[in-house]
Design an enzyme around this catalytic site. Structure first.
Site, PDB file in Angstrom:
ATOM      1  N   LYS A 185       1.570   7.468   3.356  1.00 12.64           N
ATOM      2  CA  LYS A 185       1.275   6.187   3.344  1.00 12.64           C
ATOM      3  C   LYS A 185       0.113   6.031   4.684  1.00 12.64           C
ATOM      4  O   LYS A 185      -0.104   4.684   4.908  1.00 12.64           O
ATOM      5  CB  LYS A 185       1.976   5.165   3.176  1.00 12.64           C
ATOM      6  CG  LYS A 185       3.122   5.436   1.951  1.00 12.64           C
ATOM      7  CD  LYS A 185       4.076   4.529   1.822  1.00 12.64           C
ATOM      8  CE  LYS A 185       5.466   4.970   0.901  1.00 12.64           C
ATOM      9  NZ  LYS A 185       6.421   3.805   0.972  1.00 12.64           N
ATOM     10  N   ARG A 231      16.486  -1.641  -2.602  1.00 20.28           N
ATOM     11  CA  ARG A 231      15.235  -2.056  -3.149  1.00 20.28           C
ATOM     12  C   ARG A 231      15.304  -2.485  -4.735  1.00 20.28           C
ATOM     13  O   ARG A 231      16.082  -1.873  -5.313  1.00 20.28           O
ATOM     14  CB  ARG A 231      14.096  -0.639  -3.124  1.00 20.28           C
ATOM     15  CG  ARG A 231      13.894  -0.170  -2.065  1.00 20.28           C
ATOM     16  CD  ARG A 231      12.659  -1.051  -1.261  1.00 20.28           C
ATOM     17  NE  ARG A 231      12.724  -0.351   0.175  1.00 20.28           N
ATOM     18  CZ  ARG A 231      13.211  -0.387   1.145  1.00 20.28           C
ATOM     19  NH1 ARG A 231      14.217  -0.868   1.261  1.00 20.28           N
ATOM     20  NH2 ARG A 231      12.544   0.302   2.282  1.00 20.28           N
ATOM     21  N   PRO A 246       0.840  -1.262   0.094  1.00 21.40           N
ATOM     22  CA  PRO A 246      -0.005   0.054   0.092  1.00 21.40           C
ATOM     23  C   PRO A 246       0.917   1.414   0.170  1.00 21.40           C
ATOM     24  O   PRO A 246       1.575   1.363   0.950  1.00 21.40           O
ATOM     25  CB  PRO A 246      -0.918  -0.112   1.287  1.00 21.40           C
ATOM     26  CG  PRO A 246      -0.466  -1.384   1.710  1.00 21.40           C
ATOM     27  CD  PRO A 246       0.731  -2.019   1.347  1.00 21.40           C
ATOM     28  N   GLU A 247       0.943   1.953  -1.177  1.00 19.32           N
ATOM     29  CA  GLU A 247       1.392   3.096  -1.122  1.00 19.32           C
ATOM     30  C   GLU A 247       0.369   4.328  -1.326  1.00 19.32           C
ATOM     31  O   GLU A 247      -0.691   3.843  -1.221  1.00 19.32           O
ATOM     32  CB  GLU A 247       2.444   3.263  -2.346  1.00 19.32           C
ATOM     33  CG  GLU A 247       3.283   2.263  -2.630  1.00 19.32           C
ATOM     34  CD  GLU A 247       4.289   2.059  -3.772  1.00 19.32           C
ATOM     35  OE1 GLU A 247       4.617   3.557  -4.440  1.00 19.32           O
ATOM     36  OE2 GLU A 247       4.813   1.178  -3.971  1.00 19.32           O
TER      37      GLU A 247
END
Ligand SMILES: [Zn+2]
Length: 276
Positions: free
Chosen positions: A59, A264, A2-3
């Site tokens: 967020k 990442r 969830p961004e």
DNA sequence: GGGGTGCCCTGAAAGC
DNA sequence: TGCTTTCAGGGCACCC
């Protein structure tokens, strides 16, 4: 994961489905989800409160309870479900909220990475301890190219690290960071100090365009981030590079590569995104 | 300040 | 096939 667009979708769905509902009781099944105060105090204080407004910042989900503010961050895989109290729940449900109308709001989190906070209400969002190191939301009107220029032009970090830095812009995560880099035609490892004022204008423009587009599509549903509350995002169909290693670039037909940037996994097109 | 690592966790995927 | 190891990832603490 969830961004900003996924959180926005969840918050609007909760608002629509729950409205001004009263929380009758609360049960914490995994203590570490409650970051502040203690799980016991959290439950005692949230009991009897009515949700007055639903908000989002970065967020984070914010539930305005009148005298208090309940804040939640879903991290990687947090989800909310609304079900009848007597329906069975699976092992990944960690916090339960009994509602006045007999329904139950359930927080589900496979990785148990999510966090919840409950604070006395404050005037400014940045006064809450969990927002101490949070910058401006991507859609905050105070976020301008000038703000970005001042915050970043002397820093020695790379573009993707800057996009992911929640103390600068709040709301961008791994998926949209890759998409923004691609839209800018910049290599994710471009040093941020190479960007000129004009570049920060484009950066903000593209960031907002992509996030807005994702909100319109209900967010992105891939891998771990499957549907929440019957929310099925469709923006994964619009992704150009993220999670597309080995596939063809939609612009030049070249092969999309995957590297690690700022710890990442990062997908990009070596042809369309050159370093400066 | 900035890069690196480990931690929190689990399940999918890779390795054998 | 089946058991074991590795890995991903948002945010934070901690190291140099
Ligand atoms: Zn390309």
């Amino acid at each position: 994961m969830p961004e900003l667009p996924e959180v926005e979708t969840v918050v609007r769905t909760l608002e629509h489905q729950l409205g001004n509902v009263t929380i009758k009781d609360c049960h914490v099944l995994w203590d570490n989800i409650i970051a502040y105060p203690t799980p016991q105090t959290f439950c005692a204080q949230i009991k009897g409160k009515t949700i007055q407004h639903y908000e989002r910042y970065g967020k984070y989900l914010l539930f305005d309870l009148g005298s208090m503010m309940w804040i939640a961050h879903m991290r990687m895989e947090g989800k909310f479900y609304i079900q009848k109290s007597d329906e069975p729940y699976d092992k990944h449900v960690h916090v339960l909220f009994d509602l006045q109308d007999g329904r139950q709001l359930r927080y589900h989190d496979t990785r148990k990475f999510g966090k919840m906070y409950l604070y006395e209400k404050r005037k400014d969002i940045h006064q809450y301890p969990c927002f101490q190191n949070i910058g401006l939301d991507a859609f905050d009107e105070r976020l301008t190219p000038t703000y970005l220029y001042h915050a970043l032009h002397k820093r020695k970090i790379v573009l993707k690290a800057a996009l992911l830095d929640q103390s600068v812009i709040a709301g961008i995560g791994n998926i949209y960071a890759d998409e923004i880099c691609f839209a800018l035609g910049m290599h994710p490892e471009t040093k941020i100090y190479h960007l000129r004022k004009k570049d920060f204008e484009r950066l903000l423009q593209e960031t907002r365009r992509i996030l807005q587009g994702a909100i319109r599509y209900g967010g992105t549903t891939i891998r771990s981030y499957t549907s929440s509350l019957g929310v099925d995002g469709r923006f994964q169909l619009k992704l150009k590079v993220h999670a597309k290693k080995g596939e063809k670039c939609p612009v030049c037909q070249g092969e999309i590569k995957k590297i690690t940037v700022a710890t990442r996994g990062t997908c990009y097109c070596p042809t369309c995104q050159r370093k400066r």
